[in-house]
Design a protein around this motif. Sequence first.
Motif, mmCIF file in Angstrom:
data_model
loop_
_atom_site.group_PDB
_atom_site.id
_atom_site.type_symbol
_atom_site.label_atom_id
_atom_site.label_comp_id
_atom_site.label_asym_id
_atom_site.label_seq_id
_atom_site.Cartn_x
_atom_site.Cartn_y
_atom_site.Cartn_z
ATOM 1 N N VAL A 80 39.064 0.709 59.424
ATOM 2 C CA VAL A 80 37.804 1.182 59.988
ATOM 3 C C VAL A 80 37.846 1.306 61.514
ATOM 4 O O VAL A 80 37.321 2.264 62.087
ATOM 5 N N LYS A 81 38.475 0.334 62.180
ATOM 6 C CA LYS A 81 38.437 0.308 63.643
ATOM 7 C C LYS A 81 39.620 1.022 64.302
ATOM 8 O O LYS A 81 39.430 1.869 65.170
ATOM 9 N N LYS A 82 40.821 0.666 63.904
ATOM 10 C CA LYS A 82 42.020 1.131 64.613
ATOM 11 C C LYS A 82 42.122 2.646 64.758
ATOM 12 O O LYS A 82 42.495 3.140 65.836
ATOM 13 N N PRO A 83 41.804 3.429 63.723
ATOM 14 C CA PRO A 83 41.966 4.890 63.857
ATOM 15 C C PRO A 83 41.034 5.515 64.896
ATOM 16 O O PRO A 83 41.264 6.654 65.310
ATOM 17 N N TYR A 84 39.990 4.800 65.324
ATOM 18 C CA TYR A 84 38.968 5.419 66.165
ATOM 19 C C TYR A 84 38.804 4.774 67.540
ATOM 20 O O TYR A 84 37.855 5.075 68.251
ATOM 21 N N ILE A 85 39.725 3.868 67.884
ATOM 22 C CA ILE A 85 39.657 3.255 69.207
ATOM 23 C C ILE A 85 41.018 3.359 69.875
ATOM 24 O O ILE A 85 42.037 3.579 69.213
ATOM 25 N N LYS A 86 41.030 3.211 71.189
ATOM 26 C CA LYS A 86 42.290 3.277 71.921
ATOM 27 C C LYS A 86 43.154 2.056 71.605
ATOM 28 O O LYS A 86 42.639 0.990 71.245
ATOM 29 N N ASP A 87 44.470 2.234 71.753
ATOM 30 C CA ASP A 87 45.401 1.142 71.459
ATOM 31 C C ASP A 87 45.097 -0.094 72.300
ATOM 32 O O ASP A 87 45.188 -1.225 71.814
ATOM 33 N N TYR A 93 40.951 -6.554 70.792
ATOM 34 C CA TYR A 93 40.307 -7.116 69.600
ATOM 35 C C TYR A 93 41.259 -8.075 68.873
ATOM 36 O O TYR A 93 40.846 -9.139 68.399
ATOM 37 N N MET A 94 42.531 -7.684 68.789
ATOM 38 C CA MET A 94 43.494 -8.520 68.073
ATOM 39 C C MET A 94 43.765 -9.827 68.816
ATOM 40 O O MET A 94 44.056 -10.848 68.187
ATOM 41 N N GLN A 95 43.648 -9.809 70.129
ATOM 42 C CA GLN A 95 43.801 -11.053 70.890
ATOM 43 C C GLN A 95 42.691 -12.032 70.537
ATOM 44 O O GLN A 95 42.929 -13.240 70.389
ATOM 45 N N VAL A 96 41.468 -11.506 70.392
ATOM 46 C CA VAL A 96 40.338 -12.354 69.986
ATOM 47 C C VAL A 96 40.568 -12.896 68.582
ATOM 48 O O VAL A 96 40.310 -14.071 68.291
ATOM 49 N N PHE A 97 41.085 -12.046 67.691
ATOM 50 C CA PHE A 97 41.353 -12.483 66.315
ATOM 51 C C PHE A 97 42.389 -13.605 66.290
ATOM 52 O O PHE A 97 42.172 -14.640 65.659
ATOM 53 N N LYS A 98 43.507 -13.395 66.972
ATOM 54 C CA LYS A 98 44.605 -14.365 66.915
ATOM 55 C C LYS A 98 44.266 -15.680 67.624
ATOM 56 O O LYS A 98 44.684 -16.755 67.181
ATOM 57 N N SER A 99 43.512 -15.596 68.710
ATOM 58 C CA SER A 99 43.219 -16.806 69.483
ATOM 59 C C SER A 99 42.029 -17.595 68.945
ATOM 60 O O SER A 99 41.940 -18.806 69.161
ATOM 61 N N ILE A 100 41.117 -16.928 68.222
ATOM 62 C CA ILE A 100 39.883 -17.611 67.787
ATOM 63 C C ILE A 100 39.629 -17.467 66.296
ATOM 64 O O ILE A 100 39.553 -18.447 65.555
#
Length: 337
Positions: A80-87, A93-100
């Motif tokens: 849902v997110k990755k195809p429509y946002i910049k790398d 976003y992935m930093q927030v996922f991995k750290s929290i």
Amino acid sequence: QKFKKLFSYNKAIAHVRKTSRNVYEVRCMIDGVCYLGSSKDLDVAKAKFIESLRNGSNKSKKDKRKLLFNDYFMRWMQTVKKPYIKDSTYDGYMQVFKSIIENTFKELALTEIDSFFLQNLINGFTQSEKFRTAKKVYNLLSPCFDYAVADGILDRNPMAKVVIPKYEIKQGSPITHDEEKILVKALKKTGNIYAQAFVFLTYTGLRVGELSSVVLSGEWIEAVTEKERKGLKDKIRKIPVSPNLKRLLPLIDVEAIKKLNKNTISRHLSDFIENHHTHDLRHTFVTRAQEVGIRREIVSLWVGHAADSSITTTVYTHLDQNKEIQLQEIKKFDYAI
């Protein structure tokens, strides 16, 4: 539309559609399991659907695969997110996922998470005055749960009642003239690569993330606006070279500073001046332009600000197309350091 939410059975709301083959399909999703009844006769389709629900409710919970939140979140991010946002946005976003998020929701099923658990998570950040982190986590979790509701896995979004405190965003401040002198002196005396980058940012108003796209074209600097969304055409912003920058350009290796990592650039600002972020250099460009009397609407055009109520689209378009006016205005950006 006439079939939408035609009837409900217990807590399940059925969604009914009629296919191109004139077959009625009655379906819903509960805890990741699809229940379906279909027939060319609507009443028969309803009966099959109810029977499907009854059979499903009689199954042991052990037969249902436990849908872990982290697995669902990653699937949502990828689809849902990755195809429509910049790398770069996705990486953030992935930093927030991995750290929290990853450790917080480890082994928790999507359906096991309630509002109290989520509120305690947000409270932990706000009590430590990590308001921006709280907001980042909230802004990632809430739409993911919304999607799970639309997917039929959840009845409601558990983030719906979670309180996110309001806080005053600390606005950046321009560097002082003395701090500006420190950067220019470091550039002239040492040629430090980061000093080169900081002086360039100060005299162009570019965001640090836009530096890698810079192209020097005669009297103009071109860069791709960082705020554009993926899937939309890149917007090229043009800033005329000021007298202050022109004097220092021979000391700046533009191609070299373009290759610097933006996060690394930000970390090195404290090598020269304290208590500032690279975005403050952008504020400095705007402030200095105002101090020397450059028209506000032209400064807004250069830094890529959206037109406010006092600057119409017509004015913006006129100024954007009239390069001579811009070149005349940038001549004012000439002061001793």
